[in-house]
Scaffold this active site. Structure first.
Site, PDB file in Angstrom:
ATOM      1  N   GLY A  10       0.819  -1.209   0.000  1.00  0.00           N
ATOM      2  CA  GLY A  10       0.000   0.000   0.000  1.00  0.00           C
ATOM      3  C   GLY A  10       0.857   1.265   0.000  1.00  0.00           C
ATOM      4  O   GLY A  10       2.092   1.206  -0.079  1.00  0.00           O
ATOM      5  N   ASP A  31       0.623  -8.987   1.847  1.00  0.00           N
ATOM      6  CA  ASP A  31      -0.421  -8.108   1.309  1.00  0.00           C
ATOM      7  C   ASP A  31      -1.321  -8.922   0.390  1.00  0.00           C
ATOM      8  O   ASP A  31      -0.823  -9.766  -0.363  1.00  0.00           O
ATOM      9  CB  ASP A  31       0.219  -6.938   0.540  1.00  0.00           C
ATOM     10  CG  ASP A  31      -0.727  -5.765   0.388  1.00  0.00           C
ATOM     11  OD1 ASP A  31      -1.801  -5.936  -0.215  1.00  0.00           O
ATOM     12  OD2 ASP A  31      -0.404  -4.677   0.877  1.00  0.00           O
ATOM     13  N   THR A  35      -6.339  -3.140  -1.949  1.00  0.00           N
ATOM     14  CA  THR A  35      -6.200  -1.718  -2.290  1.00  0.00           C
ATOM     15  C   THR A  35      -4.756  -1.360  -2.625  1.00  0.00           C
ATOM     16  O   THR A  35      -4.485  -0.257  -3.093  1.00  0.00           O
ATOM     17  CB  THR A  35      -6.694  -0.819  -1.136  1.00  0.00           C
ATOM     18  OG1 THR A  35      -5.987  -1.171   0.057  1.00  0.00           O
ATOM     19  CG2 THR A  35      -8.180  -0.984  -0.909  1.00  0.00           C
ATOM     20  N   GLY A  36      -3.827  -2.277  -2.374  1.00  0.00           N
ATOM     21  CA  GLY A  36      -2.418  -2.012  -2.676  1.00  0.00           C
ATOM     22  C   GLY A  36      -2.046  -2.511  -4.067  1.00  0.00           C
ATOM     23  O   GLY A  36      -2.840  -3.158  -4.738  1.00  0.00           O
ATOM     24  N   ASP A  56      -3.716 -13.084   2.667  1.00  0.00           N
ATOM     25  CA  ASP A  56      -4.770 -12.351   3.360  1.00  0.00           C
ATOM     26  C   ASP A  56      -4.594 -12.579   4.860  1.00  0.00           C
ATOM     27  O   ASP A  56      -4.715 -13.718   5.325  1.00  0.00           O
ATOM     28  CB  ASP A  56      -6.122 -12.899   2.874  1.00  0.00           C
ATOM     29  CG  ASP A  56      -7.281 -12.107   3.438  1.00  0.00           C
ATOM     30  OD1 ASP A  56      -7.096 -11.414   4.462  1.00  0.00           O
ATOM     31  OD2 ASP A  56      -8.372 -12.189   2.853  1.00  0.00           O
ATOM     32  N   LEU A  73      -0.142  -2.846   9.125  1.00  0.00           N
ATOM     33  CA  LEU A  73      -0.767  -1.739   8.388  1.00  0.00           C
ATOM     34  C   LEU A  73      -1.886  -2.220   7.467  1.00  0.00           C
ATOM     35  O   LEU A  73      -2.548  -1.399   6.822  1.00  0.00           O
ATOM     36  CB  LEU A  73       0.286  -1.005   7.527  1.00  0.00           C
ATOM     37  CG  LEU A  73       1.091   0.109   8.201  1.00  0.00           C
ATOM     38  CD1 LEU A  73       2.049  -0.464   9.240  1.00  0.00           C
ATOM     39  CD2 LEU A  73       1.876   0.912   7.178  1.00  0.00           C
ATOM     40  N   TYR A 145     -14.674   0.615   9.779  1.00  0.00           N
ATOM     41  CA  TYR A 145     -13.285   1.089   9.872  1.00  0.00           C
ATOM     42  C   TYR A 145     -12.985   1.645  11.256  1.00  0.00           C
ATOM     43  O   TYR A 145     -12.086   1.173  11.939  1.00  0.00           O
ATOM     44  CB  TYR A 145     -13.066   2.159   8.808  1.00  0.00           C
ATOM     45  CG  TYR A 145     -11.642   2.669   8.712  1.00  0.00           C
ATOM     46  CD1 TYR A 145     -10.617   1.829   8.305  1.00  0.00           C
ATOM     47  CD2 TYR A 145     -11.347   4.006   9.003  1.00  0.00           C
ATOM     48  CE1 TYR A 145      -9.312   2.304   8.197  1.00  0.00           C
ATOM     49  CE2 TYR A 145     -10.051   4.480   8.888  1.00  0.00           C
ATOM     50  CZ  TYR A 145      -9.034   3.636   8.481  1.00  0.00           C
ATOM     51  OH  TYR A 145      -7.750   4.107   8.375  1.00  0.00           O
ATOM     52  N   LYS A 149     -10.879  -0.365  13.952  1.00  0.00           N
ATOM     53  CA  LYS A 149      -9.583   0.087  14.484  1.00  0.00           C
ATOM     54  C   LYS A 149      -9.645   0.195  16.010  1.00  0.00           C
ATOM     55  O   LYS A 149      -8.672  -0.105  16.696  1.00  0.00           O
ATOM     56  CB  LYS A 149      -9.201   1.437  13.878  1.00  0.00           C
ATOM     57  CG  LYS A 149      -8.875   1.382  12.401  1.00  0.00           C
ATOM     58  CD  LYS A 149      -7.530   0.730  12.138  1.00  0.00           C
ATOM     59  CE  LYS A 149      -7.138   0.838  10.662  1.00  0.00           C
ATOM     60  NZ  LYS A 149      -5.907   0.101  10.358  1.00  0.00           N
ATOM     61  N   GLN A 162      -2.234  -8.875  29.183  1.00  0.00           N
ATOM     62  CA  GLN A 162      -2.431 -10.280  29.576  1.00  0.00           C
ATOM     63  C   GLN A 162      -1.234 -11.159  29.230  1.00  0.00           C
ATOM     64  O   GLN A 162      -0.946 -12.106  29.964  1.00  0.00           O
ATOM     65  CB  GLN A 162      -3.704 -10.817  28.895  1.00  0.00           C
ATOM     66  CG  GLN A 162      -4.144 -12.149  29.466  1.00  0.00           C
ATOM     67  CD  GLN A 162      -5.522 -12.563  28.972  1.00  0.00           C
ATOM     68  OE1 GLN A 162      -6.313 -11.735  28.507  1.00  0.00           O
ATOM     69  NE2 GLN A 162      -5.808 -13.841  29.062  1.00  0.00           N
TER      70      GLN A 162
HETATM   71  N1  LIG Z   1      -2.901   7.047   4.590  1.00  0.00           N
HETATM   72  C1  LIG Z   1      -3.471   7.653   5.608  1.00  0.00           C
HETATM   73  O1  LIG Z   1      -3.664   8.873   5.577  1.00  0.00           O
HETATM   74  C2  LIG Z   1      -3.869   6.864   6.836  1.00  0.00           C
HETATM   75  C3  LIG Z   1      -4.518   7.566   7.869  1.00  0.00           C
HETATM   76  C4  LIG Z   1      -4.897   6.859   9.004  1.00  0.00           C
HETATM   77  C5  LIG Z   1      -4.603   5.516   9.121  1.00  0.00           C
HETATM   78  N2  LIG Z   1      -3.973   4.873   8.113  1.00  0.00           N
HETATM   79  C6  LIG Z   1      -3.728   3.432   8.268  1.00  0.00           C
HETATM   80  O2  LIG Z   1      -2.465   3.083   7.740  1.00  0.00           O
HETATM   81  C7  LIG Z   1      -2.551   1.817   7.103  1.00  0.00           C
HETATM   82  C8  LIG Z   1      -2.053   1.935   5.673  1.00  0.00           C
HETATM   83  O3  LIG Z   1      -2.846   2.873   4.975  1.00  0.00           O
HETATM   84  P1  LIG Z   1      -2.550   3.263   3.448  1.00  0.00           P
HETATM   85  O4  LIG Z   1      -2.963   4.656   3.271  1.00  0.00           O
HETATM   86  O5  LIG Z   1      -1.185   2.869   3.093  1.00  0.00           O
HETATM   87  O6  LIG Z   1      -3.629   2.356   2.727  1.00  0.00           O
HETATM   88  P2  LIG Z   1      -3.475   1.419   1.439  1.00  0.00           P
HETATM   89  O7  LIG Z   1      -4.838   0.996   1.071  1.00  0.00           O
HETATM   90  O8  LIG Z   1      -2.630   2.076   0.416  1.00  0.00           O
HETATM   91  O9  LIG Z   1      -2.668   0.191   2.047  1.00  0.00           O
HETATM   92  C9  LIG Z   1      -3.273  -0.823   2.790  1.00  0.00           C
HETATM   93  C10 LIG Z   1      -2.715  -2.149   2.299  1.00  0.00           C
HETATM   94  O10 LIG Z   1      -3.311  -3.226   3.048  1.00  0.00           O
HETATM   95  C11 LIG Z   1      -3.576  -4.285   2.143  1.00  0.00           C
HETATM   96  N3  LIG Z   1      -4.625  -5.130   2.736  1.00  0.00           N
HETATM   97  C12 LIG Z   1      -5.916  -4.797   2.990  1.00  0.00           C
HETATM   98  N4  LIG Z   1      -6.571  -5.842   3.536  1.00  0.00           N
HETATM   99  C13 LIG Z   1      -5.672  -6.844   3.645  1.00  0.00           C
HETATM  100  C14 LIG Z   1      -5.734  -8.175   4.132  1.00  0.00           C
HETATM  101  N5  LIG Z   1      -6.872  -8.683   4.618  1.00  0.00           N
HETATM  102  N6  LIG Z   1      -4.611  -8.932   4.093  1.00  0.00           N
HETATM  103  C15 LIG Z   1      -3.454  -8.437   3.589  1.00  0.00           C
HETATM  104  N7  LIG Z   1      -3.330  -7.186   3.116  1.00  0.00           N
HETATM  105  C16 LIG Z   1      -4.430  -6.401   3.144  1.00  0.00           C
HETATM  106  C17 LIG Z   1      -4.002  -3.599   0.867  1.00  0.00           C
HETATM  107  O11 LIG Z   1      -3.909  -4.415  -0.288  1.00  0.00           O
HETATM  108  C18 LIG Z   1      -3.024  -2.423   0.828  1.00  0.00           C
HETATM  109  O12 LIG Z   1      -1.831  -2.741   0.158  1.00  0.00           O
HETATM  110  C19 LIG Z   1      -3.995   1.342   7.205  1.00  0.00           C
HETATM  111  O13 LIG Z   1      -4.104   0.456   8.282  1.00  0.00           O
HETATM  112  C20 LIG Z   1      -4.753   2.605   7.507  1.00  0.00           C
HETATM  113  O14 LIG Z   1      -5.902   2.354   8.286  1.00  0.00           O
HETATM  114  C21 LIG Z   1      -3.616   5.513   6.957  1.00  0.00           C
END
Ligand SMILES: NC(=O)c1ccc[n+]([C@@H]2O[C@H](COP(=O)([O-])OP(=O)(O)OC[C@H]3O[C@@H](n4cnc5c(N)ncnc54)[C@H](O)[C@@H]3O)[C@@H](O)[C@H]2O)c1
Length: 319
Positions: A10, A31, A35-36, A56, A73, A145, A149, A162
């Site tokens: 991602g 990953d 969404t990545g 996954d 992440l 979401y 979280k 624990q």
């Molecule tokens: N970018 C931001 O501004 C932001 C803000 C707050 C929190 N976050 C957190 O940071 C993390 C990364 O965000 P990002 O912006 O890079 O998002 P992103 O969507 O670019 O990356 C998330 C990655 O997780 C992978 N993924 C999703 N479900 C999965 C699963 N079940 N198994 C394996 N891989 C899985 C997706 O394929 C993707 O590559 C997330 O947890 C998000 O909640 C990001």
């Protein structure tokens, strides 16, 4: 060290992989590419200390050998991303977090949970310090979401208390930078793409709602510091940029940085749960992690715009 990064294909995860490799770690990225994109890791394909596993993490995580650090992440992160996949979002943050915490427990790894400013919901306290409990709609369309979280945070603290797992939570506020998905509906990708392609910049609501944007390299530095700082076990840290601006101001700055004449158009608010104000209180990260953002908004936006121009096939930056 051997580090596991979930969600490493991602936006943030791919930059984190770069940062960990640069400090000499062996990095394994898990990953499922929902969404990545593999493209975000294309430059690492033949790196001798990098391994990509398409998996996954809602399912138990299968990985051999030593693991020293787990950065969790994986999760859809943008409102369109998680509202199109509400069940997967709830499960990656619940089952996924559980599997990874168990792995941390078994292997004696440090663990970092990537939570979100959305854990505060539509906040009534401003700016938000870590001890503010939030104002979240538990059954709204964003709850997959934000409640996902919040559950992940609770689970992380259960494993600390624990089972003595060395874990911490970071609440990430909006980030921007190269490799953010142009189609994921977030503010910077939207405005930059619209500005560069001569389309109107779409502002949802009156544009007076605020956001605070952190450049990706600053955020990644914060993730590493939160993982490594002595005394960070069981702590929660806001990571974001307290430089708060209105959405309309962002639209105007992006028009300036891109040199675009696109008009600004107003559309109805996307969701009733869309927060009005968003700004981190980063006092704790400043004191305990010696961390604060260093990249100025216009500088970060210039880097981001250059990446988007290339990605959209628009060639070198004008002026
Ligand atoms: N970018 C931001 O501004 C932001 C803000 C707050 C929190 N976050 C957190 O940071 C993390 C990364 O965000 P990002 O912006 O890079 O998002 P992103 O969507 O670019 O990356 C998330 C990655 O997780 C992978 N993924 C999703 N479900 C999965 C699963 N079940 N198994 C394996 N891989 C899985 C997706 O394929 C993707 O590559 C997330 O947890 C998000 O909640 C990001």
């Amino acid at each position: 060290m051997r580090s596991l990064v979930t969600g490493g294909a991602g936006f943030l995860g791919s930059h984190l992989c770069d940062r960990l490799l640069a400090r000499g770690d062996e990095v394994v990225c898990f990953d499922n590419l929902t969404t990545g994109q593999r493209e975000n890791l294309a430059h690492l394909e033949s790196h001798p200390r990098f391994q990509f596993v398409q998996a996954d993490v809602i399912q138990p995580v299968l990985i051999d050998g030593r693991i020293d650090r787990i950065f969790h992440l994986a999760s859809p992160a943008s409102p369109p991303g998680y509202m199109q996949r509400p069940l997967e979002t709830a499960l990656v943050n619940s089952f996924g977090t559980y599997h990874l915490l168990r792995l941390a427990q078994e292997r004696g790894a440090r663990f970092l949970m990537a939570s979100t400013s959305e854990a505060y919901g539509d906040p009534e306290v401003h700016p938000q310090p870590e001890d503010y409990w939030g104002h979240v709609n538990p059954v709204g369309e964003r709850s997959c979401y934000d409640e996902g979280k919040r559950f992940a945070e609770a689970l992380t603290m259960i494993f600390v208390r624990q089972f003595g797992v060395d874990a911490r939570v970071v609440r990430i506020f909006n980030c921007y930078g190269p490799r953010s998905d142009p189609n994921d509906g977030r503010l910077v990708p939207n405005f930059v793409t619209q500005a560069l392609t001569g389309k109107p910049l779409t502002v949802y609501g009156d544009g007076q709602q605020t956001r605070s944007l952190c450049y990706v390299s600053d955020l990644v530095e914060g993730l590493v510091r939160a993982m490594e700082a002595p005394g960070s076990t069981g702590r929660v840290y806001n990571l974001g940029n307290p430089d708060e601006r209105t959405v309309l101001q962002f639209a105007e700055i992006i028009r300036r940085v891109t040199g675009s004449n696109s008009p600004i158009v107003y559309l109805p608010r996307m969701s009733p749960d869309d927060p009005h104000r968003r700004c981190p209180d980063i006092t704790r990260a400043r004191h305990e992690l010696n961390w604060e953002p260093t990249v100025q908004l216009e500088d970060g936006l210039r880097e981001t715009v250059a990446w988007f121009r290339e990605r959209l096939g628009l060639g070198a930056v004008r002026n």
